[in-house]
Design a protein around this motif. Structure first.
Motif, PDB file in Angstrom:
ATOM      1  N   GLY A 333       0.654  -1.309   0.094  1.00  0.00           N
ATOM      2  CA  GLY A 333      -0.098   0.124  -0.088  1.00  0.00           C
ATOM      3  C   GLY A 333       1.019   1.336  -0.072  1.00  0.00           C
ATOM      4  N   GLY A 334       2.021   1.141  -0.622  1.00  0.00           N
ATOM      5  CA  GLY A 334       3.007   2.413  -0.705  1.00  0.00           C
ATOM      6  C   GLY A 334       3.672   2.591   0.495  1.00  0.00           C
ATOM      7  N   GLN A 335       3.605   1.736   1.526  1.00  0.00           N
ATOM      8  CA  GLN A 335       4.289   1.950   2.629  1.00  0.00           C
ATOM      9  C   GLN A 335       5.415   0.792   2.668  1.00  0.00           C
ATOM     10  OE1 GLN A 335       4.334   4.345   4.921  1.00  0.00           O
ATOM     11  NE2 GLN A 335       2.261   5.293   4.313  1.00  0.00           N
ATOM     12  N   HIS A 336       6.653   1.363   3.380  1.00  0.00           N
ATOM     13  CA  HIS A 336       7.831   0.333   3.211  1.00  0.00           C
ATOM     14  C   HIS A 336       7.689  -0.309   4.686  1.00  0.00           C
ATOM     15  CE1 HIS A 336      11.794  -1.431   3.416  1.00  0.00           C
ATOM     16  NE2 HIS A 336      12.096  -0.925   4.380  1.00  0.00           N
ATOM     17  N   ILE A 337       7.590  -1.566   4.704  1.00  0.00           N
ATOM     18  CA  ILE A 337       7.774  -2.429   5.919  1.00  0.00           C
ATOM     19  C   ILE A 337       9.063  -3.234   6.094  1.00  0.00           C
ATOM     20  CG2 ILE A 337       6.465  -4.181   7.273  1.00  0.00           C
ATOM     21  CD1 ILE A 337       3.864  -3.533   5.720  1.00  0.00           C
ATOM     22  N   ALA A 338       9.593  -2.935   7.396  1.00  0.00           N
ATOM     23  CA  ALA A 338      10.814  -3.415   7.472  1.00  0.00           C
ATOM     24  C   ALA A 338      10.813  -4.714   8.005  1.00  0.00           C
ATOM     25  CB  ALA A 338      11.519  -2.514   8.677  1.00  0.00           C
ATOM     26  N   GLU A 339      11.751  -5.854   7.927  1.00  0.00           N
ATOM     27  CA  GLU A 339      11.823  -7.069   8.347  1.00  0.00           C
ATOM     28  C   GLU A 339      11.743  -7.174   9.742  1.00  0.00           C
ATOM     29  OE1 GLU A 339      15.064 -10.712   8.550  1.00  0.00           O
ATOM     30  OE2 GLU A 339      15.484  -8.939   7.174  1.00  0.00           O
ATOM     31  N   GLY A 340      10.657  -8.106  10.175  1.00  0.00           N
ATOM     32  CA  GLY A 340      10.442  -8.240  11.740  1.00  0.00           C
ATOM     33  C   GLY A 340       9.305  -7.727  12.083  1.00  0.00           C
ATOM     34  N   GLU A 341       8.795  -6.648  11.382  1.00  0.00           N
ATOM     35  CA  GLU A 341       7.574  -5.700  12.078  1.00  0.00           C
ATOM     36  C   GLU A 341       6.312  -6.424  11.819  1.00  0.00           C
ATOM     37  OE1 GLU A 341       9.210  -1.190  11.411  1.00  0.00           O
ATOM     38  OE2 GLU A 341       8.120  -1.892   9.793  1.00  0.00           O
ATOM     39  N   PRO A 342       5.388  -6.239  12.763  1.00  0.00           N
ATOM     40  CA  PRO A 342       4.411  -7.096  12.602  1.00  0.00           C
ATOM     41  C   PRO A 342       3.229  -6.349  11.895  1.00  0.00           C
ATOM     42  CG  PRO A 342       4.854  -6.269  15.091  1.00  0.00           C
ATOM     43  CD  PRO A 342       5.720  -5.825  14.236  1.00  0.00           C
ATOM     44  N   VAL A 343       2.185  -7.010  11.105  1.00  0.00           N
ATOM     45  CA  VAL A 343       1.339  -6.476  10.155  1.00  0.00           C
ATOM     46  C   VAL A 343       0.009  -7.103  10.664  1.00  0.00           C
ATOM     47  CG1 VAL A 343       0.369  -6.542   7.767  1.00  0.00           C
ATOM     48  CG2 VAL A 343       2.899  -6.421   8.388  1.00  0.00           C
ATOM     49  N   LEU A 344      -1.100  -6.322  10.861  1.00  0.00           N
ATOM     50  CA  LEU A 344      -2.365  -6.732  11.162  1.00  0.00           C
ATOM     51  C   LEU A 344      -3.274  -6.365   9.864  1.00  0.00           C
ATOM     52  CD1 LEU A 344      -2.433  -5.996  14.987  1.00  0.00           C
ATOM     53  CD2 LEU A 344      -2.681  -8.379  13.979  1.00  0.00           C
ATOM     54  N   VAL A 345      -3.776  -7.373   9.303  1.00  0.00           N
ATOM     55  CA  VAL A 345      -4.853  -7.201   8.408  1.00  0.00           C
ATOM     56  C   VAL A 345      -6.186  -6.959   9.052  1.00  0.00           C
ATOM     57  CG1 VAL A 345      -6.165  -8.055   6.281  1.00  0.00           C
ATOM     58  CG2 VAL A 345      -3.637  -8.515   6.524  1.00  0.00           C
TER      59      VAL A 345
END
Length: 435
Positions: A333-345
């Motif tokens: 979605g246009g955002q950079h997510i770093a390795e190890g960061e949590p993601v909640l859909v």
């Protein structure tokens, strides 16, 4: 919400309204306006959760569907980049200490592929379909217990015990032990949004009981799901005892509360939308058939089936999909997510995305193009979805037929939602009829 000025997507258009505040009691009551704002101006948004953990929230349907099937987003909590202390704040409380982590919600391929293949050999559509008479028996028995009284709390007296007793029967928990399971499950629900210690204690008790039950089943296999999990093999590969216990636990944990909330939220939505409820009741009256089995649509069952799917979309039991962690850096979605960061859909936000659903804030029980994400998407699609659908169809059809004048016993603003990130459900649902 994070501080700063939010803009639509990644464009330079300013926001016409301030960012909403998340995770308050007001938000829990009706999160949909806040989710609409996030979809419009911060569709992939980094925020601090009530636990103190920082995570990304994914709110648009297209991004959510992509994230649910993205192999770069791991289900393994060990991928979390934070400290061991922070890792303890994600996932199901107490599961690690109770050695119940080797289940489908916590692992990736190839382990996930192996485990799901083995479990699928036991948790078959045929087994679920054959269970339909028992679900109808349980449903009628629960209504029998309060019908003459003219009032009930549909959460504690109906929506909660139905899936507990159903999953206990399916797993092969002896009837004399099922009230213990009901007590432990009650602890998990009561403490779900509060101190994690209460949930952890319930998990520990369930784990101790499951170890004893599996030991007994190995000595005398029966016609039940735990026995089938013990039997399941693929080219000589079997589930370990820990895997059997973890799978039985996750079927209980994930299977009962989603169904409690599906029935509770569904009945509440019908009571708040009388025209839609009347349409469903007319259909049920014309059909004259009993609750359906998965895939068995005859007479009235077409509308009943689409109604359950719409209730899953409109105010479903799962607000956010279970935790994911970036296994490598990625852009979503246009955002950079770093390795190890949590993601909640955020399922609740994605399933009301106007880019995917026409009139998303309107309950339409006849909606047919309804590819909601209520049971996930991709390889982690809910294995227990057929059972949950069976229970919900049977519960709603039986309730509306037997108590056709069902109505709320309190004003809607008196109802309260349980706290917690993942599940969305009512604490109570007082109703009356026949008075």
């Amino acid at each position: 919400m994070d501080r700063g000025r939010y803009r639509r997507g990644v464009s330079d258009q300013p926001c016409p309204a301030p960012a909403p505040t998340l995770f308050t009691w007001e938000f829990a009551t009706d999160p949909y306006p806040a989710y609409a704002w996030l979809r419009e101006y911060a569709p992939v948004h980094r925020t601090t959760l009530p636990s103190g953990v920082e995570a990304w929230l994914v709110t648009r349907y297209a991004d959510a569907r992509q994230a649910l099937a993205d192999a770069r987003l791991s289900k393994n909590p060990q991928r979390h980049s934070e400290s061991a202390h922070a890792r303890g704040k994600v996932g199901i409380p107490g599961e690690r200490r109770a050695d119940l982590t080797t289940h489908l919600l916590n692992i990736d391929p190839p382990d996930h592929t192996r485990l799901r293949r083995l479990v699928s050999k036991a948790f078959t559509p045929r087994r679920v379909a054959a269970f339909a008479p028992r679900v109808r028996e349980l449903t009628d028995g629960l209504i029998d217990a309060f019908e003459e009284r003219g009032e009930a709390d549909l959460i504690h007296e109906f929506a909660f015990p139905l899936p507990i007793y159903a999953i206990c029967d399916l797993l092969g928990v002896p009837r004399e032990d099922q009230d213990d399971f009901r007590d432990w499950a009650g602890m998990m629900i009561r403490h779900g949004g509060g101190p994690r210690g209460g949930v952890a204690r319930a998990v520990k008790r369930i784990r101790t009981y499951l170890a004893e039950l599996i030991h007994r089943k190995r000595a005398a296999l029966g016609d039940d799901l735990i026995s089938d999990l013990i039997r399941a093999s693929d080219h000589g590969d079997h589930l370990t005892e820990n895997e059997v216990a973890a799978m039985a636990f996750i079927l209980l944990f994930a299977g009962f509360e989603t169904t409690v909330n599906l029935i509770g939220n569904g009945v509440y939505a019908l009571l708040r939308n009388p025209e839609q409820r009347a349409q469903l009741q007319r259909s049920l009256g014309e059909g004259g058939t009993e609750g359906t089995e998965e895939g068995g649509e005859t007479g009235d069952e077409g509308l009943l089936a689409t109604a359950v799917e719409e209730l899953l979309r409109y105010d479903g039991p799962v607000e956010m999909a279970t935790w994911r962690f970036a296994a490598e850096p990625l852009t979503l979605g246009g955002q950079h997510i770093a390795e190890g960061e949590p993601v909640l859909v955020v399922i609740a936000a994605a399933d009301r995305d106007p880019e995917r659903f026409a009139g998303p804030d309107v309950l339409d029980l006849a909606r047919t193009d309804n590819q909601h994400l209520g049971y996930g998407h991709g390889i982690h699609y809910c294995l227990g979805a057929p059972l949950a659908r069976l229970e919900a169809r049977t519960a709603l059809a039986t309730l509306l037929r037997r108590l056709p004048d069902l109505r709320l016993a309190v004003e809607p603003d008196e109802l309260r939602r349980r706290g917690g990130l993942i599940m969305r459900g009512l604490r109570t649902l007082p109703v009356t009829w026949g008075k």
